[in-house]
Design a protein around this motif. Structure first.
Motif, PDB file in Angstrom:
ATOM      1  N   MET A  35      14.875  50.741   9.421  1.00  0.00           N
ATOM      2  CA  MET A  35      15.458  51.254   8.194  1.00  0.00           C
ATOM      3  C   MET A  35      15.835  52.728   8.353  1.00  0.00           C
ATOM      4  N   TYR A  36      14.897  53.514   8.879  1.00  0.00           N
ATOM      5  CA  TYR A  36      15.197  54.940   9.037  1.00  0.00           C
ATOM      6  C   TYR A  36      16.221  55.178  10.139  1.00  0.00           C
ATOM      7  N   THR A  37      16.240  54.309  11.151  1.00  0.00           N
ATOM      8  CA  THR A  37      17.284  54.423  12.177  1.00  0.00           C
ATOM      9  C   THR A  37      18.660  54.250  11.551  1.00  0.00           C
ATOM     10  N   ALA A  38      18.782  53.196  10.721  1.00  0.00           N
ATOM     11  CA  ALA A  38      20.081  52.950  10.085  1.00  0.00           C
ATOM     12  C   ALA A  38      20.472  54.114   9.185  1.00  0.00           C
ATOM     13  N   LEU A  39      19.514  54.578   8.363  1.00  0.00           N
ATOM     14  CA  LEU A  39      19.823  55.666   7.432  1.00  0.00           C
ATOM     15  C   LEU A  39      20.179  56.947   8.167  1.00  0.00           C
ATOM     16  N   ALA A  40      19.333  57.341   9.147  1.00  0.00           N
ATOM     17  CA  ALA A  40      19.539  58.631   9.805  1.00  0.00           C
ATOM     18  C   ALA A  40      20.759  58.606  10.723  1.00  0.00           C
ATOM     19  N   THR A  41      20.982  57.488  11.409  1.00  0.00           N
ATOM     20  CA  THR A  41      22.144  57.420  12.302  1.00  0.00           C
ATOM     21  C   THR A  41      23.440  57.465  11.511  1.00  0.00           C
ATOM     22  N   SER A  42      23.494  56.692  10.408  1.00  0.00           N
ATOM     23  CA  SER A  42      24.730  56.704   9.624  1.00  0.00           C
ATOM     24  C   SER A  42      24.904  58.054   8.932  1.00  0.00           C
ATOM     25  N   TRP A  43      23.794  58.682   8.571  1.00  0.00           N
ATOM     26  CA  TRP A  43      23.892  60.021   7.953  1.00  0.00           C
ATOM     27  C   TRP A  43      24.480  61.021   8.945  1.00  0.00           C
ATOM     28  N   SER A  44      23.962  61.012  10.171  1.00  0.00           N
ATOM     29  CA  SER A  44      24.429  62.023  11.118  1.00  0.00           C
ATOM     30  C   SER A  44      25.813  61.697  11.654  1.00  0.00           C
ATOM     31  N   LEU A  45      26.234  60.438  11.479  1.00  0.00           N
ATOM     32  CA  LEU A  45      27.605  60.069  11.848  1.00  0.00           C
ATOM     33  C   LEU A  45      28.612  60.968  11.126  1.00  0.00           C
ATOM     34  N   THR A 145      14.424  36.925   7.709  1.00  0.00           N
ATOM     35  CA  THR A 145      15.804  37.206   7.325  1.00  0.00           C
ATOM     36  C   THR A 145      15.978  38.700   7.078  1.00  0.00           C
ATOM     37  N   VAL A 146      15.039  39.293   6.331  1.00  0.00           N
ATOM     38  CA  VAL A 146      15.126  40.716   6.027  1.00  0.00           C
ATOM     39  C   VAL A 146      15.097  41.535   7.318  1.00  0.00           C
ATOM     40  N   TYR A 147      14.177  41.161   8.208  1.00  0.00           N
ATOM     41  CA  TYR A 147      14.050  41.900   9.468  1.00  0.00           C
ATOM     42  C   TYR A 147      15.350  41.858  10.263  1.00  0.00           C
ATOM     43  N   VAL A 148      15.911  40.652  10.402  1.00  0.00           N
ATOM     44  CA  VAL A 148      17.144  40.508  11.189  1.00  0.00           C
ATOM     45  C   VAL A 148      18.294  41.267  10.521  1.00  0.00           C
ATOM     46  N   THR A 149      18.346  41.203   9.177  1.00  0.00           N
ATOM     47  CA  THR A 149      19.417  41.923   8.470  1.00  0.00           C
ATOM     48  C   THR A 149      19.347  43.424   8.733  1.00  0.00           C
ATOM     49  N   VAL A 150      18.144  43.981   8.575  1.00  0.00           N
ATOM     50  CA  VAL A 150      18.008  45.427   8.777  1.00  0.00           C
ATOM     51  C   VAL A 150      18.279  45.782  10.240  1.00  0.00           C
ATOM     52  N   LEU A 151      17.879  44.879  11.140  1.00  0.00           N
ATOM     53  CA  LEU A 151      18.178  45.108  12.563  1.00  0.00           C
ATOM     54  C   LEU A 151      19.687  45.138  12.796  1.00  0.00           C
ATOM     55  N   VAL A 152      20.388  44.176  12.182  1.00  0.00           N
ATOM     56  CA  VAL A 152      21.851  44.146  12.322  1.00  0.00           C
ATOM     57  C   VAL A 152      22.465  45.424  11.762  1.00  0.00           C
ATOM     58  N   LEU A 153      21.947  45.871  10.604  1.00  0.00           N
ATOM     59  CA  LEU A 153      22.490  47.092   9.999  1.00  0.00           C
ATOM     60  C   LEU A 153      22.254  48.305  10.890  1.00  0.00           C
ATOM     61  N   ALA A 154      21.028  48.409  11.450  1.00  0.00           N
ATOM     62  CA  ALA A 154      20.722  49.545  12.316  1.00  0.00           C
ATOM     63  C   ALA A 154      21.612  49.518  13.548  1.00  0.00           C
ATOM     64  N   ALA A 155      21.764  48.310  14.154  1.00  0.00           N
ATOM     65  CA  ALA A 155      22.612  48.188  15.339  1.00  0.00           C
ATOM     66  C   ALA A 155      24.060  48.520  14.996  1.00  0.00           C
ATOM     67  N   ALA A 156      24.505  48.059  13.805  1.00  0.00           N
ATOM     68  CA  ALA A 156      25.875  48.352  13.387  1.00  0.00           C
ATOM     69  C   ALA A 156      26.073  49.851  13.198  1.00  0.00           C
ATOM     70  N   ALA A 157      25.046  50.533  12.662  1.00  0.00           N
ATOM     71  CA  ALA A 157      25.157  51.983  12.461  1.00  0.00           C
ATOM     72  C   ALA A 157      25.323  52.693  13.801  1.00  0.00           C
ATOM     73  N   VAL A 158      24.481  52.308  14.788  1.00  0.00           N
ATOM     74  CA  VAL A 158      24.575  52.951  16.100  1.00  0.00           C
ATOM     75  C   VAL A 158      25.906  52.608  16.755  1.00  0.00           C
ATOM     76  N   LEU A 159      26.309  51.340  16.632  1.00  0.00           N
ATOM     77  CA  LEU A 159      27.575  50.900  17.231  1.00  0.00           C
ATOM     78  C   LEU A 159      28.754  51.659  16.622  1.00  0.00           C
ATOM     79  N   THR A 160      28.751  51.781  15.280  1.00  0.00           N
ATOM     80  CA  THR A 160      29.812  52.541  14.612  1.00  0.00           C
ATOM     81  C   THR A 160      29.835  53.974  15.135  1.00  0.00           C
TER      82      THR A 160
END
Lengths: 306, 77
Positions: A35-45, A145-160
């Motif tokens: 969760m924090y990976t997704a938030l912080a990575t997309s924030w610093s993007l 499901t929640v775990y995989v979703t947040v994982l996908v979001l975090a990966a998508a944030a880093v990928l973006t």
């Protein structure tokens, strides 16, 4: 870029396999990390490259969480996440159009003010119009499901982040961070680049909010619009190195581990450790945790990373 | 009125102070004074005229409206 993609692929594969063999506690710890990976990575993007310090993450997170709570039954799981992201991005478009001409502290304080305004407006709305305080989420998807979703979001944030860094859009944002007037002179449409970047950040925060809201089963404005979510995102990104790609991820893992191990035994020590870590990083490590290794061992890597 | 003393008792005032300073314009003494007075009076009168639960919405609303109107605060030279 190729190396970054490979690292991401390896990390995702490892995180995907985690629930199969790790205990429930480890998985919930990993969920916090993601969760924090997704938030912080997309924030610093956006905020890391352009140096527009936004404190509105909590607002987008909360909007996402409320969208999730209200629409989960009608829209289905994936639809809800997409709607939450779209709604947050829409709010960011409006908010960005109004405030992105401000710089520095004015921008930071104003985004904080807007986040608080949204929180209080929703509290008031619930009190006056719907007559509720908070929402119960009755139908909850499975923990996996929640775990995989947040994982996908975090990966998508880093990928973006990886893709945007190599693109014209990313270069325009870096140009704005270095010298906005010069970027404008050189033909960058700074207004739309800034608004677009802000909207991408918001979309991720909203999606994460919607995905995480079902973990709580009961949400109210005080929890999901908690300004601390915004502060913590900024803190993680700054400690990790807001201008780097992997810094926010490293710091998100460090913070989640610190939080889980210290918060239960000694909450005061946790807050003190947080404060000391931030002070030490600002004073002695302005590039963040990520700059440690690259400065020491692989000076030639800094070009590709910084 | 009696207050309890705790290490975190200053937190709300930190936020209010930051808002007042931004409202008045950084580096302007007059701005802080006028901004503080303005926000305090608007909050108190507004609460009296409408309802106490509007307090936060009112103060943040005024703050954002002023900064949208004057992006560098009221008294920035």
């Amino acid at each position: 870029m190729k190396r970054d993609l490979l690292v991401l692929l390896a990390l995702v594969g490892w995180a995907l396999a985690l629930p199969r063999y790790a205990s429930e506690f480890v998985v919930s710890l990993a969920l916090t990390c993601l969760m924090y990976t997704a938030l912080a990575t997309s924030w610093s993007l956006f905020c890391g490259t352009t140096r527009y310090l936004s404190l509105a993450t909590a607002a987008f997170f909360g909007i996402g969480a409320y969208t999730g709570a209200l629409l989960l039954q009608q829209a289905g799981w994936v639809g809800t996440i997409a709607l939450a992201a779209a709604l947050s991005a829409l709010v960011a478009l409006v908010m960005g159009a109004a405030v992105l001409h401000l710089r520095g502290t004015y921008f930071a304080v104003l985004t904080f003010g807007m986040a608080e305004l949204i929180r209080h407006a929703i509290t008031l709305w619930e009190k006056r119009v719907t007559g509720t305080v908070g929402r119960l989420i009755a139908v909850v998807p499975e923990a996996d499901t929640v775990y995989v979703t947040v994982l996908v979001l975090a990966a998508a944030a880093v990928l973006t982040s990886i893709v945007v860094r190599a693109s014209r859009f990313g270069l325009a944002m870096a140009g704005i961070g270095a010298d906005e007037q010069r970027a404008e002179t050189l033909g960058v449409d700074t207004r739309w680049v800034k608004i677009g970047g802000f909207a991408i950040t918001a979309a991720f925060a909203g999606a994460v909010g919607a995905a995480m809201s079902v973990r709580w089963t009961y949400i109210d404005p005080a929890t999901v619009f908690n300004p601390f979510i915004g502060f913590q995102t900024v803190l993680i990104a700054l400690v990790g190195g807001a201008a780097t790609l992997w810094g926010p991820l490293i710091a998100a893992v460090v913070f989640s581990l610190l939080a889980e191990t210290l918060r239960l035994q000694a909450p005061q020590v946790y807050m003190m450790a947080l404060g000391l870590l931030l002070i030490a990083c600002v004073l002695y490590l302005p590039g963040g945790l990520a700059s440690l290794r690259w400065r020491w061992r692989w000076p030639e890597w800094r070009k590709g990373v910084a | 009125m009696a207050y309890t003393i705790s290490p975190s008792m200053g937190e709300p005032y930190t936020v209010s102070a930051l808002i007042v300073i931004t409202l008045g314009g950084f580096g302007s003494m007059t701005g802080s004074l006028v901004g503080g007075l303005l926000l305090g009076v608007i909050e108190a009168v507004g609460m009296d005229l409408t309802s106490p639960s509007l307090k936060a919405v009112l103060s943040y609303g005024v703050f954002i409206a002023v900064l949208l109107w004057k992006p560098n605060g009221l008294f920035k030279q």
